[in-house]
Write an enzyme that holds these catalytic residues in place. Structure first.
Site, PDB file in Angstrom:
ATOM      1  N   GLU A 149      37.991   8.873   5.113  1.00  0.00           N
ATOM      2  CA  GLU A 149      37.490  10.211   5.438  1.00  0.00           C
ATOM      3  C   GLU A 149      35.973  10.283   5.355  1.00  0.00           C
ATOM      4  O   GLU A 149      35.336  10.934   6.175  1.00  0.00           O
ATOM      5  CB  GLU A 149      38.127  11.271   4.524  1.00  0.00           C
ATOM      6  N   TYR A 197      35.506  19.903   4.018  1.00  0.00           N
ATOM      7  CA  TYR A 197      36.458  19.184   4.848  1.00  0.00           C
ATOM      8  C   TYR A 197      37.133  18.046   4.090  1.00  0.00           C
ATOM      9  O   TYR A 197      38.364  17.940   4.053  1.00  0.00           O
ATOM     10  CB  TYR A 197      35.796  18.615   6.121  1.00  0.00           C
ATOM     11  N   ASP A 242      38.093  20.281  10.656  1.00  0.00           N
ATOM     12  CA  ASP A 242      36.972  19.481  11.146  1.00  0.00           C
ATOM     13  C   ASP A 242      36.640  19.947  12.565  1.00  0.00           C
ATOM     14  O   ASP A 242      37.125  20.977  13.017  1.00  0.00           O
ATOM     15  CB  ASP A 242      37.339  17.999  11.124  1.00  0.00           C
ATOM     16  N   CYS A 298      43.693  18.104  23.195  1.00  0.00           N
ATOM     17  CA  CYS A 298      42.800  19.263  23.269  1.00  0.00           C
ATOM     18  C   CYS A 298      41.351  18.769  23.190  1.00  0.00           C
ATOM     19  O   CYS A 298      40.600  19.099  22.275  1.00  0.00           O
ATOM     20  CB  CYS A 298      43.112  20.231  22.126  1.00  0.00           C
ATOM     21  N   CYS A 334      50.419  19.580  25.894  1.00  0.00           N
ATOM     22  CA  CYS A 334      50.152  20.165  24.579  1.00  0.00           C
ATOM     23  C   CYS A 334      51.353  20.943  24.060  1.00  0.00           C
ATOM     24  O   CYS A 334      51.937  21.759  24.776  1.00  0.00           O
ATOM     25  CB  CYS A 334      48.937  21.093  24.660  1.00  0.00           C
TER      26      CYS A 334
END
Length: 362
Positions: free
Chosen positions: A47, A130, A148, A200, A210
């Site tokens: 991360e 985040y 994010d 997306c 989607c």
DNA sequence: TACTCGTGGCC
DNA sequence: TGGCCAAGAGT
């Protein structure tokens, strides 16, 4: 009859079970069902590396770090300089400094185990909103709202949020929190990010594929690409300076270490002028590390986040005694991979010595 | 809040 | 080909 439907986590998790990407630090839903748990150290490391950085760029660095330092205690014991060398090229070097500080804090204050709550995680260096939420959700199965840039895009489209970023962030965060399920919150967070990364997308989103295309308000407007709305950007100024590549009789290169804070903090560089100095004709070598017969050998351009840098590159070959006492150190040009050289400095060195990185990356 | 802080890939 | 963007944090 028209019923207003809300985007459901279950639809997304179903999509994720079928379409998730395999990533080196990720526990797939199938593995999770077999009882495999994520390693919090791996989740945290990935991360931090992924902050403002693409998956493709992170993969090799993640593998390198795991090989060099298999546990957070190993990383805590590593020399900071080794960590900077290993991070060189990945960018945003404050992350590497904070990574080391965070590992030391986990080892010293938490017995080598990461805190398992958002609040505890956020108190650590380099872990913000985040990353705290992401590690809490993915590594510890906490119902944390993870947002994010991908999630911002997905949410802004689902709800057709007009308010420009970053001001609209709190509103978007509420939408994410309302949507985040108690069951599989980590997979939900990863699913939202995968959806943003693969379906997306900023340009030409694949709305036909989607799982939210029946409820997306942006798609209903027929202009999904209009979201998210962002504040206007500032113009990127140009700065310029000169870089000096000195090579001694043994093939050693004069290098320096930059201050620990600020741009490229703690990284290694070749001597340069300030980056606002004019470089026109004879004034270019005024700020050279020592007087010598500096030869101009071209210019390199490098684009940073908030300015563009143009460096005139000069080189000289000489005996080290001719250089006299210098600020810095001499390093063999054949072993520059052992130095914490950011990309802009590799570019300058390669301009002066084209063979410097010929057998490695460059 | 607004600014600082890297790099590489994409169309 | 150059602007845009990427699993943001610190100050």
């Amino acid at each position: 009859m028209t019923i207003h439907k809300k985007p459901a986590a279950s639809a997304l998790l179903s999509w994720y079970d079928r379409h998730h990407r395999e990533l080196p630090w990720r526990i797939s839903p199938a593995m999770a069902r077999r009882g495999v748990k994520p390693d919090p150290y791996h989740i945290w490391l990935s991360e931090v590396m992924l902050q403002q950085t693409t998956v493709a760029a992170v993969k090799a660095y993640f593998a390198k770090f795991i090989a060099l330092w298999p546990s957070v205690d190993d990383l805590a014991r590593a020399p900071a300089e080794d960590v900077m060398v290993a991070w060189a090229g990945l960018g945003y070097y404050a992350r590497a400094r904070n990574l080391k500080k965070c590992a030391e804090a986990v080892a010293a204050d938490h017995g080598g185990r990461f805190p398992d709550t958002e609040e505890g995680l956020k108190s650590l260096p380099g872990i913000g909103d985040y990353t705290a939420a992401a590690v809490a959700a993915i590594a510890f199965n906490r119902q944390a709202a993870v947002m994010d840039g991908n999630v911002e895009r997905v949410i802004s489209r689902l709800h057709a949020i007009d308010g420009p970023l970053p001001g609209s962030k709190p509103q978007m965060k509420e939408k994410v929190a309302a949507m985040t399920p108690a069951d599989r919150p980590g997979d939900f967070a990863q699913a939202m990010m995968d959806l943003g990364a693969t379906i997306c997308t900023p340009k030409r989103p694949a709305c036909a594929l989607c799982p939210f295309n029946d409820v997306c308000l942006a798609l209903a407007t027929d202009e999904p690409e209009r979201f998210p709305v962002k504040a206007a950007k500032k113009e990127k100024p140009v700065r310029q300076g000169a870089a000096f590549v000195a090579v001694d009789e043994d093939g050693h290169l004069l290098l320096r270490r930059r201050p620990d804070s600020g741009l490229l903090g703690g990284m290694t560089e070749v001597p340069t002028t300030g980056w606002t100095a004019r470089v026109d004709g004879e004034t270019g070598t005024d700020a050279a590390p020592f007087a010598a017969d500096w030869q101009a050998c071209g210019t390199v351009t490098h684009v940073f986040t908030h300015f563009e840098l143009r460096l005139g590159v000069y080189r000289v070959h000489l005996a080290r005694t001719e250089a006299g006492a210098v600020h810095g150190f001499w390093a063999p040009v054949t072993n520059l991979d052992a130095e914490a050289l950011p990309t802009v400095m590799k570019k300058a060195i390669a301009q002066a010595i084209p063979s410097a990185f010929s057998t490695t990356k460059g």
